[in-house]
Design a protein around this motif. Structure first.
Motif, PDB file in Angstrom:
ATOM      1  N   PHE A   6      -8.586  -8.522   6.453  1.00 44.33           N
ATOM      2  CA  PHE A   6      -8.652  -8.436   7.907  1.00 44.33           C
ATOM      3  C   PHE A   6      -9.318  -9.669   8.523  1.00 44.33           C
ATOM      4  N   PHE A   7     -10.146 -10.322   7.768  1.00 50.34           N
ATOM      5  CA  PHE A   7     -10.918 -11.401   8.371  1.00 50.34           C
ATOM      6  C   PHE A   7     -10.411 -12.796   7.998  1.00 50.34           C
ATOM      7  N   ALA A   9     -10.116 -14.416   5.467  1.00 46.52           N
ATOM      8  CA  ALA A   9     -10.590 -15.138   4.290  1.00 46.52           C
ATOM      9  C   ALA A   9      -9.679 -14.847   3.121  1.00 46.52           C
ATOM     10  N   GLU A  11     -10.671 -14.559   0.115  1.00 47.69           N
ATOM     11  CA  GLU A  11     -11.426 -13.827  -0.893  1.00 47.69           C
ATOM     12  C   GLU A  11     -12.704 -13.275  -0.252  1.00 47.69           C
ATOM     13  N   GLY A  12     -13.099 -12.064  -0.664  1.00 48.12           N
ATOM     14  CA  GLY A  12     -14.346 -11.487  -0.168  1.00 48.12           C
ATOM     15  C   GLY A  12     -14.139 -10.791   1.162  1.00 48.12           C
ATOM     16  N   GLY A  13     -15.232 -10.281   1.737  1.00 47.48           N
ATOM     17  CA  GLY A  13     -15.161  -9.576   3.010  1.00 47.48           C
ATOM     18  C   GLY A  13     -15.218  -8.081   2.811  1.00 47.48           C
ATOM     19  N   LEU A  14     -15.563  -7.417   3.904  1.00 46.64           N
ATOM     20  CA  LEU A  14     -15.722  -5.972   3.839  1.00 46.64           C
ATOM     21  C   LEU A  14     -14.398  -5.266   3.575  1.00 46.64           C
ATOM     22  N   PHE A  15     -13.316  -5.830   4.131  1.00 46.99           N
ATOM     23  CA  PHE A  15     -12.035  -5.135   4.069  1.00 46.99           C
ATOM     24  C   PHE A  15     -11.109  -5.776   3.062  1.00 46.99           C
ATOM     25  N   ASP A  16     -11.689  -6.278   1.985  1.00 50.52           N
ATOM     26  CA  ASP A  16     -10.908  -6.928   0.943  1.00 50.52           C
ATOM     27  C   ASP A  16     -10.257  -5.858   0.076  1.00 50.52           C
ATOM     28  N   ILE A  17      -8.978  -5.633   0.343  1.00 52.84           N
ATOM     29  CA  ILE A  17      -8.267  -4.588  -0.407  1.00 52.84           C
ATOM     30  C   ILE A  17      -7.464  -5.239  -1.517  1.00 52.84           C
ATOM     31  N   ASN A  18      -7.700  -4.778  -2.741  1.00 50.44           N
ATOM     32  CA  ASN A  18      -6.960  -5.365  -3.871  1.00 50.44           C
ATOM     33  C   ASN A  18      -6.678  -4.287  -4.904  1.00 50.44           C
TER      34      ASN A  18
END
Lengths: 153, 241
Positions: A6-7, A9, A11-18
């Motif tokens: 969502f942000f 980036a 890689e990383g972040g609160l909403f990093d869906i993988n």
């Protein structure tokens, strides 16, 4: 691959869906099966067995209680009938003994009367016999006296 | 980028940092799996100990586990209904236990003492992947429950009182997992952040009531998640007349 962010980036972040998501889902599904066999089934079996045991016992106790009540009522009626029966027997016996008493009394009275009468008759006959004997002896005596007087002359 | 670095540097807390595991070309959040394995391991050990020697007169751990079982059964039975609650009780119970253990484990264990090369250990439910995974499982479950119990008649539910409801009911299929996942994620993450910030600012006494509040929230969130999951399944299998 399920990677979006969502942000913005890479890689990383609160909403990093993988791939964490599907693997976590698989892990939870596996956990469901493991907990089902380790926890829900065995505990459920024990709890439900006990619940069945308790409810069976309650039903049995209720049945027994109703049976006891029935027996109690039965006994009560039996007791009642026994009591009336006893009362009837007692009053019958009283009547009987009363009757017997009266009969015996009458019989005794009759007997007494009869023996009294007999005694009276006997006394009478003995009296008359004695009187006859006395008059006969008086006659003998007078004859003797008369004879003596005649002989002495 | 900017927002991310802002979050990352806020009060020297590590937010949105992950311990990445690379397997082939897929990437995983390692810290989520590490904590979940530790917590679920503890849960399984606890349950194995409690169910090792089952007796008719429960003692000790067995008593606690039976209480837990009864609690989950009541939850499933009131929401799903007498007819099919048995099929779904393990799933609802697993959701409840997983969320509860994750939340409380994240709040009670001082994970921060364990240093990772990147990111930090914490409640697995404070990661959006976990909560979306749980929410999607709930969505799949209620579809499966509805279809397996009522067949194609399940779709009567979408036009149930009137066909006007159709768009709203379709929308609900999207809002249900969305609200489930974000509610749990937001609550647990917010709790961790509040405690983290307070511990950073005032390391003594002050964070303690917030920590207790956090424990309360954690338990409530687990209950809410399990109850809503059961309610959605109950809604799907309910017979309309």
């Amino acid at each position: 691959m399920l990677a979006f962010n969502f942000f913005g980036a890479t890689e990383g972040g609160l909403f990093d869906i993988n791939a964490t998501l599907p693997l976590m889902a698989l892990q939870v599904v596996a956990l469901t099966y493991i907990l089902n066999s380790l926890f829900f089934k065995p505990v459920g079996n024990v709890v439900e067995k006990r619940e069945k045991f308790v409810s069976n016992n309650i039903i049995e106790a209720k049945n027994k209680l109703s049976e006891v009540k029935k027996l109690e009522a039965d006994l009560l009626t039996q007791l009642q009938s026994a009591r009336t029966e006893a009362q009837r027997i007692v009053s019958e016996a009283e009547d009987e003994s009363d009757k017997l008493y009266k009969e015996a009394l009458e019989l005794a009275n009759n007997e007494a009367n009869a023996s009294k009468e007999k005694a009276r008759l006997e006394i009478e006959s003995q009296t008359s016999a004695a009187r006859d004997q006395l008059s006969k002896q008086a006659d003998d005596l007078s004859e003797l006296i008369v004879n003596r007087l005649i002989l002495e002359k | 980028m900017f927002f991310n670095s802002l979050l990352t540097n806020f009060a020297a807390l590590e937010v949105g940092q992950h311990l990445y595991w690379q397997i082939g070309n897929i990437r995983l959040h390692g810290q989520v799996f590490l904590t979940s394995w530790i917590l679920l391991g503890a849960l399984l050990v606890f349950i194995s100990l409690g169910t090792k020697k089952m007796e008719n007169d429960p003692k000790g751990l067995q008593n606690l586990l039976e209480f837990l079982w009864d609690y989950i059964r009541d939850l499933a039975r009131t929401q799903i209904g007498e007819k099919v609650y048995r099929d779904w009780m393990p799933f609802i119970g697993t959701l409840f236990l997983f969320v509860f253990v994750s939340n409380w484990g994240g709040a009670l264990i001082p994970w921060r003492l364990i240093k990772l090369p990147s990111g930090e250990l914490g409640a697995p439910t404070a990661d959006i992947n976990t909560t979306i995974a749980l929410a999607l499982l709930v969505s799949l479950s209620y579809f499966y429950a509805g279809l397996s119990n009522k067949g194609w008649r399940y779709f009567e539910y979408y036009v149930h009182p009137t066909p006007i409801m159709l768009p709203f009911k379709i929308l609900e299929d999207f809002t249900k997992p969305l609200s489930l996942s974000f509610r749990l994620f937001g609550n647990i993450l917010a709790d961790e952040l509040v405690v983290g910030v307070l511990v950073f600012l005032v390391p003594l006494i002050l964070p303690i009531p917030v920590m207790f509040l956090g424990l309360f929230t954690s338990a409530i969130q687990a209950l809410i998640f399990a109850t809503l999951a059961a309610y959605y399944i109950g809604e799907a299998v309910e017979e309309h007349h």
